[in-house]
Scaffold this active site. Structure first.
Site, mmCIF file in Angstrom:
data_model
loop_
_atom_site.group_PDB
_atom_site.id
_atom_site.type_symbol
_atom_site.label_atom_id
_atom_site.label_comp_id
_atom_site.label_asym_id
_atom_site.label_seq_id
_atom_site.Cartn_x
_atom_site.Cartn_y
_atom_site.Cartn_z
ATOM 1 C CB SER A 1 70.413 26.496 27.067
ATOM 2 O OG SER A 1 69.022 26.720 27.195
ATOM 3 C CE LYS A 2 74.222 29.465 21.105
ATOM 4 N NZ LYS A 2 74.694 29.204 19.807
ATOM 5 N NE ARG A 3 67.094 24.412 23.392
ATOM 6 C CZ ARG A 3 66.489 23.866 24.431
ATOM 7 N NH1 ARG A 3 65.200 24.034 24.596
ATOM 8 N NH2 ARG A 3 67.167 23.152 25.305
ATOM 9 C CE LYS A 4 63.961 26.071 28.959
ATOM 10 N NZ LYS A 4 64.026 25.099 30.000
#
Ligand code: GLU
Length: 493
Positions: free
Chosen positions: A252-255
């Protein structure tokens, strides 16, 4: 049977690395089986689909070296390949489902559906259409329609029993019909939903193998049911494990950055990224022979795709979920860059849009590329590593300090180096002569060359580790090298 596969991205954001992964497997599977691979744009979500996103998806997949036999940009006998251009086809199919009693018009308002959802959530039940419009009298339907009440079309779903379908990686999968919602097939704007358009197109485009991400497993009962309603043979289904972050959570973009454009901007060569994706499909693709030392980009690309395709075997894909490990990608990228010639690195930098500092002449570039080749992992490393060749570093007295050598000896070493270099004839200003002169100048200083030479590194490059020092000094020229030693000496007084 001719194998036909497809990748079907929705153009609703940045081109996702997962799309490239799915496209690569579909490409290779079709190629291995002498089949056809197509790209279809699934832009049925009118509020989120954009032309920019579609263009970016096509461009980044092409950049990666992937191609397709049919698609919106190359055409083909099964077009159009953009779902927004196929509305009439979907409407016709919805009519058939309605006529056969396999779908129904639903006039429920957004408010009613929302209330229903809130109540279900409060009761910890999954969101589900409650079937209110399932058995509306035809007079009521007609009245609603003449009054212009907006409606959607939903598919009917058995209320009991189990749907069983076979997944190429997991074998039979059973999902109870109770868990399957009465899916909207046609929205009130007249556009189909993903489910209807996807099934109709896969059938009309003669897709034999649907190879896609595992997030679609829960949708497959709806698809299997639609195939049954239409009386069509369903394709083979193969749900690929999702790419994972190193902590095994879904990529995911967050990680981790998930956009292909990010990796391009960060200076990962396309072939290195393609090779990395190949290793995620099958660990055996992690093969140094595939670096294709010296081969042109095109040849290298063919080598990779040929190899991946020849070895493409769905049974080798583990359902565990491949880890998108950026340090590993970086290291592969470094290996790939090292397998290039200096000229190929210059071409790569050029394609990537690298702007050379004005102080570096065209004649110096290939020499710089030659020495930098072995010390960068991604193209973004190149600028900082070579910056000292264009501009003298700003150094401080503290930076000139060496851990094992007192300052007075650092000063003496710089003095000896300066004297030795002054003796060098300008015509003999090359890395070998510079190296010899410097080594000799430190004779008798009682330090290991390695320890004392760090002072020269800092003086010339601004950093104790950098490109090979003697080559750097050769490129800088005698005058500039001596000037930098002088500046450094001054810091020590
Ligand atoms: N449009 C879907 C997606 O964006 C395609 C899923 C499928 O391949 O069926 O992933």
């Amino acid at each position: 049977m001719t194998v036909r596969t497809r990748v079907a991205p929705s153009p609703t954001g940045d081109p996702h690395i997962g799309t490239a992964y799915v496209a690569l497997i579909n490409h290779c599977f079709a190629r291995k089986n002498g089949g056809t691979f197509l790209l279809r744009i699934e832009d049925t979500d009118r509020s989120r689909s954009t032309v920019e996103s579609e263009n970016a998806i096509l461009e980044s997949l092409h950049w990666l070296g992937l191609s397709w036999n049919e698609g919106p940009d190359v055409g083909g006998p099964y077009g159009p390949y953009r779902q927004s251009e196929r509305s009439a086809i979907y409407r016709e199919h919805v009519e058939k489902l309605l006529a056969d009693g396999n779908a129904f018009k639903c006039f429920c308002t957004a408010e009613r559906l929302e209330e229903m959802r809130v109540a279900q959530r409060a009761a910890h039940r999954p969101p589900h259409y409650d079937g209110r419009c399932l058995s509306l009298a035809s007079a009521q339907i007609q009245a609603n329609e003449s009054a212009g009440v907006p409606f959607v079309v939903r598919m009917k779903v058995p209320s009991e029993g189990t749907c069983v379908f076979t997944d190429a990686l997991r074998g039979p999968i059973e999902i109870e019909w109770r868990a399957v919602d009465m899916q909207v097939l046609l929205k009130s704007d007249g556009f189909p939903t993903y489910h209807l358009a996807n099934v109709v197109d896969d059938h009309l485009m003669d897709i034999t193998h649907v190879i896609r991400g595992e997030e679609w497993i829960s949708s497959t009962p709806k698809h299997a049911l639609l195939y049954r309603y239409f009386g069509w043979k369903a394709p083979e289904f193969c749900h690929l494990p999702l790419l994972r972050n190193p902590d095994k959570s879904k990529l995911s973009k967050r990680k981790n950055p998930t956009s292909i454009l990010y990796y391009r901007q960060q200076g990962y060569p396309a072939e290195a990224l393609l090779h990395f994706l190949g290793t995620l499909i099958d660990a055996r693709n992690d093969d140094p022979a595939l670096l294709g030392r010296g081969a042109s980009t095109r040849e290298r690309n063919e080598l990779l795709l040929d190899h991946f395709s020849a070895h493409c075997d769905l049974s080798h894909i583990s359902v565990g979920g491949p880890v998108f490990d950026i340090p590993k990608l970086r290291s592969l990228s470094g290996q790939w860059i090292r397998s290039r010639t200096p000229q190929q690195l210059l071409d790569l930098l050029h394609e990537w849009g690298y702007v050379w500092p004005r102080a570096i002449s065209a004649g110096q570039r290939s020499r710089i590329a030659q020495i930098a080749l072995h010390r960068i992992e991604v193209l973004t490393d190149f600028g900082p590593l070579t910056a000292f060749l264009a501009e003298a570093p700003q150094i401080t007295r503290q930076e000139m300090a060496l851990p094992k050598v007192p300052e007075s000896d650092v000063r003496a070493a710089l003095g000896r180096a300066t004297a030795a270099l002054l003796q060098l004839d300008g015509g003999a200003w090359n890395q070998a002569a510079i190296g010899d002169a410097l080594k000799k100048s430190f004779d008798g200083m009682n330090y290991r060359f390695k320890d004392i030479v760090r002072a020269l590194y800092v003086a010339i490059t601004g950093s104790p580790t950098s490109l090979p020092l003697f080559d750097g000094m050769e490129i800088l020229g005698k005058e500039e090298s001596l000037r930098r030693l002088d500046v450094a000496l001054e810091k020590l007084h």
